[in-house]
Design an enzyme around this catalytic site. Sequence first.
Site, PDB file in Angstrom:
ATOM      1  N   ASN A  12       0.851  -1.292  -0.041  1.00  0.00           N
ATOM      2  CA  ASN A  12      -0.084  -0.134   0.046  1.00  0.00           C
ATOM      3  C   ASN A  12       0.879   1.213   0.036  1.00  0.00           C
ATOM      4  OD1 ASN A  12      -1.794   1.864   0.506  1.00  0.00           O
ATOM      5  ND2 ASN A  12      -2.399   1.368   2.571  1.00  0.00           N
ATOM      6  N   LYS A  14       0.027   4.175  -0.256  1.00  0.00           N
ATOM      7  CA  LYS A  14      -0.525   5.292   0.523  1.00  0.00           C
ATOM      8  C   LYS A  14      -0.433   6.781  -0.656  1.00  0.00           C
ATOM      9  CE  LYS A  14      -0.117   3.196   4.829  1.00  0.00           C
ATOM     10  NZ  LYS A  14       0.019   3.133   6.213  1.00  0.00           N
ATOM     11  N   HIS A  99      -9.413   1.263   5.134  1.00  0.00           N
ATOM     12  CA  HIS A  99      -8.281   1.574   5.701  1.00  0.00           C
ATOM     13  C   HIS A  99      -8.458   2.496   7.068  1.00  0.00           C
ATOM     14  CE1 HIS A  99      -4.093   2.481   6.632  1.00  0.00           C
ATOM     15  NE2 HIS A  99      -3.611   1.416   5.886  1.00  0.00           N
ATOM     16  N   GLU A 101      -6.684   4.882   8.170  1.00  0.00           N
ATOM     17  CA  GLU A 101      -6.240   6.436   7.719  1.00  0.00           C
ATOM     18  C   GLU A 101      -7.724   7.007   7.009  1.00  0.00           C
ATOM     19  OE1 GLU A 101      -2.771   5.388   5.536  1.00  0.00           O
ATOM     20  OE2 GLU A 101      -1.694   5.015   7.595  1.00  0.00           O
ATOM     21  N   GLU A 169      -5.057  -4.734  10.866  1.00  0.00           N
ATOM     22  CA  GLU A 169      -3.986  -3.734  10.832  1.00  0.00           C
ATOM     23  C   GLU A 169      -4.323  -2.914  12.122  1.00  0.00           C
ATOM     24  OE1 GLU A 169      -2.156  -2.438   6.961  1.00  0.00           O
ATOM     25  OE2 GLU A 169      -3.827  -1.595   7.194  1.00  0.00           O
ATOM     26  N   GLY A 175       3.080   2.351  10.658  1.00  0.00           N
ATOM     27  CA  GLY A 175       4.171   3.262  10.535  1.00  0.00           C
ATOM     28  C   GLY A 175       4.828   3.859  11.985  1.00  0.00           C
ATOM     29  N   SER A 214       3.453  -1.942  10.394  1.00  0.00           N
ATOM     30  CA  SER A 214       5.236  -1.993  10.476  1.00  0.00           C
ATOM     31  C   SER A 214       5.460  -3.389  10.081  1.00  0.00           C
ATOM     32  CB  SER A 214       5.539  -1.695  12.051  1.00  0.00           C
ATOM     33  OG  SER A 214       5.274  -0.436  12.160  1.00  0.00           O
TER      34      SER A 214
HETATM   35  P1  13P Z   1       3.113   0.339   7.449  1.00  0.00           P
HETATM   36  O1  13P Z   1       3.798  -0.997   7.000  1.00  0.00           O
HETATM   37  O2  13P Z   1       4.071   1.801   6.909  1.00  0.00           O
HETATM   38  O3  13P Z   1       3.172   0.226   8.975  1.00  0.00           O
HETATM   39  O4  13P Z   1       1.919   0.658   7.139  1.00  0.00           O
HETATM   40  C1  13P Z   1       0.926  -0.395   7.202  1.00  0.00           C
HETATM   41  C2  13P Z   1      -0.395  -0.004   6.248  1.00  0.00           C
HETATM   42  O5  13P Z   1      -0.918   0.731   6.825  1.00  0.00           O
HETATM   43  C3  13P Z   1      -0.632  -0.749   5.284  1.00  0.00           C
HETATM   44  O6  13P Z   1      -1.943  -0.504   4.717  1.00  0.00           O
END
Ligand code: 13P
Length: 251
Positions: A12, A14, A99, A101, A169, A175, A214
Amino acid sequence: MTARITPLIAGNWKMNGLTAALGELQRLGELLTAGTAPRCTVAVCPPATLLARVSAQVAVSGIVTGGQDCHPAQSGAHTGDISAAMLADAGAQFVIVGHSERRTDHGETDSLVHAKALAAVAAGLTPIICVGETEAQRRGGEAAAVVRRQIAASVPDEAQGIDVVIAYEPVWAIGTGLTPSLEDIRDMHGGIRAQLVERFGAAGERIRILYGGSMKPANARDILAVENVDGGLVGGASLLANDFYAIISAV
Ligand code: 13P
């Protein structure tokens, strides 16, 4: 891992990725075609602006693509939004919905995520439906209940006969470099599996449950070995060809 399921490693990106990122993707394709065939489906979910170009570029290396979100409607007066049919038209096979976010930045609810998942399926895409608890919910001992509620309300009943993917997640792991213990991942994925089987019977055994948050080359092998972890949804580490390839190779 669940032996009967082909794992999925999905990147992803983002809100990252300008034209220059296509070079890094080229490198990933080279690594994949030079090495032994991956034991998983490999997907990248670039920003919508790059989706058609990425889809065309990666086809030769066996990588598939996905969108990062879709609107629940097929088309219409929704300025700035992107429909599942548009993603499919740009070459996508998957789309991430719900997601954390999007849930946080755009106030997306379980019922909206449910509608988006249905729209994805109607357009021939496989939705990757994201769930996960916040840090406060984990500290309050509510993690399992929160995820159970999110799955109950976000995953459509139609998941019985179609391909859907669940991504667990934990919000606090995204992150941050933090990950749950392997025992906590095992318990959460086991609980999700039980819920899917309870609701969908044998079809629930075949739904892929990804871990995200992560995931890195250093922890991927251990996490992917956990029972009922059928792949990963990778953020930061998917932006670097070497790191993403190392995670793919850990399957
Ligand atoms: P990270 O791997 O950067 O922690 O992000 C995970 C994520 O949100 C994937 O959708």
